[in-house]
Design an enzyme around this catalytic site. Structure first.
Site, PDB file in Angstrom:
ATOM      1  N   THR A 122       0.821  -1.220   0.000  1.00 29.07           N
ATOM      2  CA  THR A 122       0.000   0.000   0.000  1.00 29.07           C
ATOM      3  C   THR A 122       0.851   1.265   0.000  1.00 29.07           C
ATOM      4  O   THR A 122       0.311   2.368  -0.047  1.00 29.07           O
ATOM      5  CB  THR A 122      -0.889   0.031   1.261  1.00 29.07           C
ATOM      6  OG1 THR A 122      -0.016  -0.163   2.397  1.00 29.07           O
ATOM      7  CG2 THR A 122      -1.945  -1.051   1.241  1.00 29.07           C
ATOM      8  N   VAL A 164       6.128   3.173  -2.842  1.00 25.62           N
ATOM      9  CA  VAL A 164       6.975   2.299  -3.669  1.00 25.62           C
ATOM     10  C   VAL A 164       6.254   0.982  -3.963  1.00 25.62           C
ATOM     11  O   VAL A 164       6.308   0.472  -5.089  1.00 25.62           O
ATOM     12  CB  VAL A 164       8.336   2.053  -2.978  1.00 25.62           C
ATOM     13  CG1 VAL A 164       9.145   0.995  -3.702  1.00 25.62           C
ATOM     14  CG2 VAL A 164       9.127   3.367  -2.905  1.00 25.62           C
ATOM     15  N   CYS A 198      17.996   5.495  -3.326  1.00 27.21           N
ATOM     16  CA  CYS A 198      17.503   6.090  -4.570  1.00 27.21           C
ATOM     17  C   CYS A 198      18.480   7.106  -5.185  1.00 27.21           C
ATOM     18  O   CYS A 198      18.730   7.105  -6.393  1.00 27.21           O
ATOM     19  CB  CYS A 198      16.142   6.733  -4.329  1.00 27.21           C
ATOM     20  SG  CYS A 198      16.062   7.710  -2.826  1.00 27.21           S
ATOM     21  N   HIS A 249      14.126  12.790  -8.257  1.00 28.95           N
ATOM     22  CA  HIS A 249      15.326  13.361  -7.640  1.00 28.95           C
ATOM     23  C   HIS A 249      16.235  13.929  -8.730  1.00 28.95           C
ATOM     24  O   HIS A 249      16.347  13.360  -9.823  1.00 28.95           O
ATOM     25  CB  HIS A 249      16.137  12.284  -6.917  1.00 28.95           C
ATOM     26  CG  HIS A 249      15.553  11.785  -5.636  1.00 28.95           C
ATOM     27  ND1 HIS A 249      14.367  12.216  -5.104  1.00 28.95           N
ATOM     28  CD2 HIS A 249      16.042  10.869  -4.762  1.00 28.95           C
ATOM     29  CE1 HIS A 249      14.146  11.581  -3.962  1.00 28.95           C
ATOM     30  NE2 HIS A 249      15.147  10.757  -3.729  1.00 28.95           N
TER      31      HIS A 249
HETATM   32  P1  A2P Z   1       0.079   0.104   5.715  1.00 26.53           P
HETATM   33  O1  A2P Z   1      -0.444   0.975   4.608  1.00 26.53           O
HETATM   34  O2  A2P Z   1      -0.819  -1.040   6.020  1.00 26.53           O
HETATM   35  O3  A2P Z   1       0.538   0.872   6.925  1.00 26.53           O
HETATM   36  P2  A2P Z   1       5.377   4.244   2.646  1.00 26.53           P
HETATM   37  O4  A2P Z   1       6.848   3.950   2.452  1.00 26.53           O
HETATM   38  O5  A2P Z   1       4.754   4.840   1.449  1.00 26.53           O
HETATM   39  O6  A2P Z   1       5.130   4.999   3.905  1.00 26.53           O
HETATM   40  O7  A2P Z   1       4.692   2.816   2.856  1.00 26.53           O
HETATM   41  C1  A2P Z   1       5.023   1.961   3.901  1.00 26.53           C
HETATM   42  C2  A2P Z   1       4.469   0.576   3.634  1.00 26.53           C
HETATM   43  O8  A2P Z   1       4.876  -0.277   4.713  1.00 26.53           O
HETATM   44  C3  A2P Z   1       2.958   0.530   3.612  1.00 26.53           C
HETATM   45  O9  A2P Z   1       2.543  -0.412   2.643  1.00 26.53           O
HETATM   46  C4  A2P Z   1       2.620   0.057   4.997  1.00 26.53           C
HETATM   47  O10 A2P Z   1       1.406  -0.631   5.103  1.00 26.53           O
HETATM   48  C5  A2P Z   1       3.722  -0.922   5.233  1.00 26.53           C
HETATM   49  N1  A2P Z   1       3.864  -1.206   6.659  1.00 26.53           N
HETATM   50  C6  A2P Z   1       4.074  -0.321   7.654  1.00 26.53           C
HETATM   51  N2  A2P Z   1       4.077  -0.958   8.851  1.00 26.53           N
HETATM   52  C7  A2P Z   1       3.882  -2.272   8.598  1.00 26.53           C
HETATM   53  C8  A2P Z   1       3.776  -3.447   9.399  1.00 26.53           C
HETATM   54  N3  A2P Z   1       3.882  -3.415  10.728  1.00 26.53           N
HETATM   55  N4  A2P Z   1       3.547  -4.634   8.767  1.00 26.53           N
HETATM   56  C9  A2P Z   1       3.418  -4.684   7.442  1.00 26.53           C
HETATM   57  N5  A2P Z   1       3.510  -3.619   6.611  1.00 26.53           N
HETATM   58  C10 A2P Z   1       3.733  -2.423   7.177  1.00 26.53           C
END
Ligand code: A2P
Length: 345
Positions: free
Chosen positions: A22, A25, A140, A256
């Site tokens: 989600t 990236v 990156c 970037h």
């Molecule tokens: P979620 O959307 O469920 O929080 P970004 O780098 O754009 O901030 O995205 C971080 C990604 O890491 C998101 O998909 C987020 O999911 C995921 N993430 C963050 N914490 C966890 C966790 N404890 N377990 C699994 N995925 C996670």
């Protein structure tokens, strides 16, 4: 422990997982896999419990996001991790132990000598020797800089790098993008930006630039700036390479830019430098300053290739060139590079 690591026999049709599906990236990984028609038997999307149950469309099919657990990786051939370093450290070894090859976008494993650090246009063979079942995707800014520097290195022999980066908010994930959008909206409405609109950056990012990316180290550099040094040395196999860098966050959404003065062993020639980029994959020359033609971040947004321009002989250092390189941070700086590594396997 190496003996505990299982290795799946890779066939054409792989079961792929995205950890952090989600995120900024993670979403782009989905796009890259679809656009490149990556051969796969199944795609598993993993994120936190907050997102479990949501769906994402992939090639016309709705895929339900599952919560990441230590048991998520049974039967998965390749897991693309982009959920932050803490998640990689916690779940990467479980995935590797289950026989899955982890391609990790975080900085968690990059400097481990047994973990290859790969830019497919530069050191693809390194990806084939992942003894721990973990391959790291470089930082990156390092990827985008080396896309321009590697062809020059092959021609002239790279000795040192002096760089300043102009880094998009996408580098801070979805939260960075949202913060800039919200601050821009407030400014356009004539409203004040207060502390509650500053969750990602320590100062306002809209209409501003911040000379601070990642955390400060004892020597006064930031961790991001030191990644340019240590990761470039590792990828190029140049332990003597010298790098000094100032990383700057700018109010740009995705691409970037990096201004680089690079010194070489051999005498440099601008025409020969430009010729280096004519056939090199993943990088294109855009360099006609007389006609105001040079790369800008919007040129590479949502594009695969990096662009290089403003190539000139440096007037301070001997055997040196000063260049400007731009690349989409979410694509070549992260998601695309990870998918290209998966394509090598
Ligand atoms: P979620 O959307 O469920 O929080 P970004 O780098 O754009 O901030 O995205 C971080 C990604 O890491 C998101 O998909 C987020 O999911 C995921 N993430 C963050 N914490 C966890 C966790 N404890 N377990 C699994 N995925 C996670």
């Amino acid at each position: 422990m190496l003996t505990e690591i299982k290795h799946h026999t890779m066939n054409q049709q792989k079961h792929i997982a995205i950890v952090g599906a989600t995120g900024a990236v993670g979403e782009e990984m989905l796009n890259c896999l679809a656009e490149r028609n990556f051969p796969m038997s199944k795609l598993t999307l993993l994120a936190s419990a907050r997102s479990a149950g949501q769906t994402r469309n992939f090639r016309g099919e709705e895929i339900t996001i599952k919560e990441l657990t230590h048991d998520s990786f049974e039967g998965i051939d390749i897991a693309l991790f982009s959920a932050g370093g803490g998640i990689s450290l916690e779940y990467g070894p479980s995935a590797a132990k289950a026989g899955c090859v982890v391609i990790d976008n975080s900085s968690a494993f990059r400097m481990d000598p047994d973990v290859p650090l790969v830019v497919p246009e530069i050191n693809p063979d390194a990806a084939r020797s992942a003894s721990k079942n973990i391959i790291a995707n470089p930082n990156c800014t390092t990827i985008i800089s080396l896309m321009a520097l590697f062809p020059l290195h092959q021609e002239f022999g790279l000795k040192s790098i002096i760089a300043s980066s102009y880094q998009a908010v996408s580098g801070s994930g979805a939260a960075g993008i949202t913060e800039l959008e919200q601050q821009n909206k407030l400014l356009s409405e004539g409203k004040e930006i207060t502390a509650e609109n500053m969750n990602v950056y320590p100062v306002q990012i809209a209409s501003n630039v911040i000379p601070h990316v990642d955390v400060f180290q004892e020597n006064g550099y930031t961790k991001e700036e030191q990644k340019m040094l240590f990761e470039s040395q590792k990828i190029l196999q140049l332990p003597e390479l010298k790098v000094t860098c100032t990383c700057v966050r700018v109010p740009v959404y995705r691409s970037h830019s990096v201004s680089i003065t690079a010194q070489f062993d051999k005498d440099v020639d601008v025409a020969a430098a430009k010729a280096c980029f004519e056939t090199y994959p993943g990088i294109q020359l855009k360099d006609d300053p007389d006609n105001n033609i040079y790369p800008v971040p919007l040129d590479t947004t949502c594009k695969d290739d990096c662009l290089v321009g403003r190539i000139r002989k440096d007037q301070v250092l001997d055997n040196a060139l000063t260049i400007w390189v731009v690349g989409d941070q979410v694509r070549k700086g992260a998601a695309l590079n990870a998918v290209q590594i998966a394509e090598i396997l």
